[in-house]
Design a protein around this motif. Sequence first.
Motif, mmCIF file in Angstrom:
data_model
loop_
_atom_site.group_PDB
_atom_site.id
_atom_site.type_symbol
_atom_site.label_atom_id
_atom_site.label_comp_id
_atom_site.label_asym_id
_atom_site.label_seq_id
_atom_site.Cartn_x
_atom_site.Cartn_y
_atom_site.Cartn_z
ATOM 1 N N ALA A 183 0.833 -1.203 0.000
ATOM 2 C CA ALA A 183 0.000 0.000 0.000
ATOM 3 C C ALA A 183 0.865 1.251 0.000
ATOM 4 O O ALA A 183 0.545 2.259 -0.658
ATOM 5 C CB ALA A 183 -0.927 -0.005 1.213
ATOM 6 N N GLU A 184 1.969 1.206 0.716
ATOM 7 C CA GLU A 184 2.902 2.338 0.741
ATOM 8 C C GLU A 184 3.646 2.472 -0.579
ATOM 9 O O GLU A 184 3.806 3.580 -1.109
ATOM 10 C CB GLU A 184 3.888 2.177 1.895
ATOM 11 N N LEU A 185 4.079 1.347 -1.128
ATOM 12 C CA LEU A 185 4.851 1.382 -2.371
ATOM 13 C C LEU A 185 4.049 1.927 -3.547
ATOM 14 O O LEU A 185 4.580 2.628 -4.413
ATOM 15 C CB LEU A 185 5.356 -0.025 -2.713
ATOM 16 N N GLU A 223 2.136 6.655 -10.526
ATOM 17 C CA GLU A 223 2.494 5.367 -11.128
ATOM 18 C C GLU A 223 3.916 5.361 -11.658
ATOM 19 O O GLU A 223 4.593 4.328 -11.650
ATOM 20 C CB GLU A 223 1.504 5.026 -12.244
ATOM 21 N N GLY A 224 4.387 6.511 -12.114
ATOM 22 C CA GLY A 224 5.754 6.583 -12.625
ATOM 23 C C GLY A 224 6.809 6.345 -11.567
ATOM 24 O O GLY A 224 7.971 6.070 -11.888
ATOM 25 N N ASN A 225 6.422 6.433 -10.291
ATOM 26 C CA ASN A 225 7.359 6.203 -9.186
ATOM 27 C C ASN A 225 7.228 4.807 -8.579
ATOM 28 O O ASN A 225 7.911 4.501 -7.598
ATOM 29 C CB ASN A 225 7.139 7.253 -8.086
ATOM 30 N N GLN A 271 2.608 -8.304 -15.179
ATOM 31 C CA GLN A 271 2.699 -7.332 -16.274
ATOM 32 C C GLN A 271 3.115 -5.939 -15.780
ATOM 33 O O GLN A 271 3.947 -5.275 -16.396
ATOM 34 C CB GLN A 271 1.358 -7.247 -17.007
ATOM 35 N N ALA A 272 2.557 -5.507 -14.632
ATOM 36 C CA ALA A 272 2.893 -4.183 -14.102
ATOM 37 C C ALA A 272 3.988 -4.254 -13.045
ATOM 38 O O ALA A 272 4.817 -3.348 -12.930
ATOM 39 C CB ALA A 272 1.648 -3.514 -13.514
ATOM 40 N N VAL A 273 4.004 -5.326 -12.273
ATOM 41 C CA VAL A 273 5.012 -5.482 -11.226
ATOM 42 C C VAL A 273 5.283 -6.968 -11.013
ATOM 43 O O VAL A 273 4.357 -7.788 -11.019
ATOM 44 C CB VAL A 273 4.566 -4.813 -9.909
ATOM 45 N N SER A 274 6.546 -7.321 -10.869
ATOM 46 C CA SER A 274 6.939 -8.690 -10.550
ATOM 47 C C SER A 274 7.080 -8.830 -9.039
ATOM 48 O O SER A 274 7.456 -7.876 -8.357
ATOM 49 C CB SER A 274 8.264 -9.044 -11.234
ATOM 50 N N VAL A 275 6.783 -10.018 -8.526
ATOM 51 C CA VAL A 275 6.813 -10.255 -7.080
ATOM 52 C C VAL A 275 7.490 -11.594 -6.807
ATOM 53 O O VAL A 275 7.225 -12.581 -7.499
ATOM 54 C CB VAL A 275 5.387 -10.270 -6.486
ATOM 55 N N PRO A 330 7.565 -3.482 -17.329
ATOM 56 C CA PRO A 330 6.725 -2.843 -18.352
ATOM 57 C C PRO A 330 7.500 -1.772 -19.097
ATOM 58 O O PRO A 330 8.384 -1.117 -18.544
ATOM 59 C CB PRO A 330 5.586 -2.229 -17.522
ATOM 60 N N LYS A 331 7.164 -1.576 -20.364
ATOM 61 C CA LYS A 331 7.868 -0.578 -21.175
ATOM 62 C C LYS A 331 7.303 0.800 -20.916
ATOM 63 O O LYS A 331 6.142 0.980 -20.618
ATOM 64 C CB LYS A 331 7.741 -0.933 -22.650
#
Length: 346
Positions: free
Chosen positions: A239-241, A246-248, A277-281, A345-346
């Motif tokens: 939630a903090e991240l 979105e660019g950060n 696709q948006a973030v790897s975990v 993501p690009k």
Amino acid sequence: MDDAKQRDKSRPTIKDVAVEARVSVGTASAVLNGRANVARETRDHVEAVMKRMGYEPKSAARAMRRNLVSSIGLIVPDLRNSFFSQVAEGVQRGIAGHDILMTLCLSWAESEREEYFAQLLRSQRLDGVVYLSGTGLPSTSLLELTKTGTVVFVDEVLPGVDCPSVCSDNRRGAREVARCVLDAGHTEIAVIEGPRRLWTADQRLSGFREAISSCGLDPDKMRYLLGDYTEKSGYQAAAELFSGEEGNWPTAVICANDQMALGVLDFCGEAGISVPQAVSVTGFDDIAEARRTRPTLTTVSQPGFDMGRAAAHLLLHSIGVRAEPPERCDFDTNVRIRGSVSKPPK
């Protein structure tokens, strides 16, 4: 014929179990004594037959009648994390066939409860204790317990406490799972650490940083958030991240255990942030849930069952019940590459 002899005659024998299970007597005996050379499927089948037939080893029956059953304690943070459950199962398997009763204590990773259980187990004069610390703090009673009895640690090393331990290569596992993220092309990485007082958390953080540095990046420029190995802390960190622009956002989140990674996945699912696709975990431990998430979780596997069994064998050897120590007390870790990591993501 007296009653005791009549009961012994009516009880199923290990040979009866072997016939019913359609295995050799040697295999049935190996299952009973927790030996490692039996396939898991066969072991589960034979144990089910033993339970169904009401099989009771003669040595255990004699010990119960003579009040000679030994006792050990097992202190674990909780059983919600299936890694701890695997360790507990391994300990139970390791003492099978040795007339030993195991007392399970859940500390909830609270120092007061760890102190209480260490004091309680010491007062009960148990033969030994297998200890998984959730705090990393050597309590007064624990230190006394190490002096008067035998203690074996699993997956932790406590400062100032000189005890045998069974561990896995946390540092190497962390380094390798971080390299999976880096090799996929990620440079905007966030790390959710475990509690800094814990040896495992320190080892994993060191491994993450080593991998980042080996790829020519500055590990100090990555974002670090402190967690406590719970799913809730992973959710709060996510939630903090992902609270700002979105660019950060980071393109990858490396978690020091699977519970926190599950929290990250939960938050992303609720927030509509696509993984991978948006973030790897990534996680660490390879708990059962890691294989059931969508996407499945890339993580580090450590053999909790084998570690628990080795700890039991080490303890039994130390108290003179078992002639030989375990074959190994240091275990390898292995990365499980699944669906939660892809290119940024690009």
